[in-house]
Design an enzyme around this catalytic site. Structure first.
Site, mmCIF file in Angstrom:
data_model
loop_
_atom_site.group_PDB
_atom_site.id
_atom_site.type_symbol
_atom_site.label_atom_id
_atom_site.label_comp_id
_atom_site.label_asym_id
_atom_site.label_seq_id
_atom_site.Cartn_x
_atom_site.Cartn_y
_atom_site.Cartn_z
ATOM 1 N N SER A 38 47.862 -10.740 3.230
ATOM 2 C CA SER A 38 48.768 -11.225 3.384
ATOM 3 C C SER A 38 49.717 -10.542 4.549
ATOM 4 C CB SER A 38 50.161 -10.773 2.254
ATOM 5 O OG SER A 38 51.291 -11.470 2.285
ATOM 6 N N CYS A 42 51.257 -11.026 13.620
ATOM 7 C CA CYS A 42 51.968 -11.786 14.961
ATOM 8 C C CYS A 42 53.231 -10.513 14.736
ATOM 9 C CB CYS A 42 53.015 -13.290 14.656
ATOM 10 S SG CYS A 42 53.649 -13.150 12.781
ATOM 11 N N ASN A 296 51.034 -20.670 6.044
ATOM 12 C CA ASN A 296 51.418 -20.261 4.847
ATOM 13 C C ASN A 296 51.167 -21.870 4.294
ATOM 14 O OD1 ASN A 296 52.746 -18.286 4.089
ATOM 15 N ND2 ASN A 296 52.901 -18.240 5.921
#
Length: 437
Positions: A38, A42, A296
């Protein structure tokens, strides 16, 4: 039902969580090659700029998925082979096989490395996974001269990180502008901003990286630059190796071709996230634009459908945003150049405006480049740069483009107004007025 998910990033863990929520009795295994799940790559530039540890870049810790969601999570487990009905995994020094009834490929993307001499020298880095932040930050402690190859998003963000830390930064870009996927009007604003903080070298191509034991200089077709640390930021490529082993069809972009349900060309094999294509809602064509929000959502859609549901991912308009120090830069839809390449007859407007009414203190400049289709007046794309509220205006355009708004629709949007926040004629509305309807 045995489900195997390869990749523990945003798409993979979202899918796994959704399947377990819908089918709590199913066996859901996730194999992640790194020690992070997870994760948010970025955020790597900001981990370096603001000096926080890389494990902060995990949105959820592994124990959340294992203890609270019942996912059989295998970390530091690299899937080395994918076959019909099973995968071969290298973990804990052993090679094991695991069977699957449904398989999700969520292997993401990896940095490209140009084929030049010296890329394997010490202190030459790419930005890939969160642990890279720790290695780069440690190497940067003793580095005075930093060379960044590439002025796309990662290059611009890393240029900010290193210049904010007081390094002497040189950015080398082979295109004639920073952020090559923007139109020249916005790129020119970025250029001026960058040149105040770093040595920006445009239209130069890297030839070699030189040094004895570690990097000492970068050689281009125009000169040489001292370098104690080099960051390669020349783009990414989808990790499709496992898909190819299974005979999964790839799209023209080189990423995995999927339908709206995230199904691949092979039965019971799905793909989601940065490894998969998506439909562009302006052109209707499949494209590859690897971004976290869509990754996502693609994982969510894949998880629902793998669990027996029926939901489709409609597509994307490629909404993106970045910054260089105080300058914020966003885009959505098509640039003027892209729209012309797609065969649209276009008209564009470039707007310079204030972010507040003239009499309210603190007004700042904002710049908009907006593109419409001449035949239908439909908004095709927008780019925004400025020093505040860029995300808000970019998002307004993203909604307008996804809803297929015309310039008339855009002009009559009922946007907020108060002197501390916007001018009475918001720049978004002004752009529609200039483009006419």
């Amino acid at each position: 039902m045995r489900v195997v998910i390869v990749g523990g990033g945003a798409g993979g863990m979202t899918a796994a969580s959704r399947i377990r929520a819908l089918k709590p009795d199913w066996d859901v295994k996730v194999f992640e090659a790194s020690s992070f799940v997870s994760h948010a790559p970025c955020g790597i530039p900001y981990a370096i700029e603001f000096d926080f540890p890389s494990d902060e870049l995990m949105y959820y810790k592994p124990e959340v998925f294992v203890k609270e969601r019942g996912i059989d999570l295998h970390m530091n487990a690299r899937v080395i082979e994918a076959k019909d009905g099973y995968v071969v995994v290298e973990e804990n020094g052993e090679v094991k096989e695991y069977e699957w009834d449904k398989l999700l490929i969520a292997t993401g993307a990896s940095p490209k490395v140009p084929p030049v001499e010296g890329v394997d020298l010490e202190n030459v880095f790419t930005v890939d996974l969160p642990p890279d932040a720790d290695r780069i930050r440690e190497a940067a402690k003793d580095a005075e001269n930093v060379v960044i190859v590439g002025a796309g998003y990662v290059g611009v963000e890393m240029a900010e990180a290193f210049s904010a830390r007081g390094k002497k930064v040189t950015v080398i870009e082979m295109a004639d502008q920073p952020l090559p996927n923007f139109d020249s009007e916005i790129a020119e604003i970025v250029r001026k901003e960058m040149e105040q903080k770093v040595d920006l070298r445009l239209g130069e191509k890297i030839v070699a990286i030189e040094g004895k034991d570690r990097v000492e200089r970068v050689v281009t077709d125009r000169g040489e630059y001292r370098a104690d640390l080099v960051l390669m930021a020349v783009g990414v490529k989808p990790n499709t190796e496992l898909a190819e082993q299974l005979g999964v069809e790839l799209g023209e972009s080189g990423a995995i071709k999927v339908n709206g349900r995230m199904e691949t060309s092979v039965e019971n094999v799905y793909a989601a996230g940065d490894v998969a294509e998506a439909k562009h809602l302006v052109t209707g064509k499949n494209v590859w634009i690897p971004l976290a929000p869509s990754g996502n959502k693609m994982g969510y859609v894949a998880g629902v459908n793998m669990a027996g549901g029926n939901i489709e991912f409609p597509g994307i308009v490629g909404t993106q945003i970045t910054k260089f120090h105080e300058l914020q830069i966003g885009r959505t839809g098509l640039t003027e150049r892209e729209a012309k390449q797609e065969g649209f007859e276009v008209k564009s407007a470039f707007i310079t405006a204030n972010t507040k009414v003239h009499y309210y203190p603190g007004a700042k400049k904002t710049y908009l480049k907006v593109v419409k289709d001449v035949k239908t007046n439909r908004i095709l794309g927008a780019q925004v740069a400025g020093y505040e509220m860029v995300a808000m205006r970019t998002n307004v355009f993203a909604v307008a483009i996804q809803a297929q708004f015309t310039t008339r629709d855009l002009f009559f949007l009922d946007l907020v107004y108060a002197p501390p926040f916007t001018p009475i004629w918001d720049p978004v509305i002004v752009s529609a007025r200039v483009l006419k309807f």
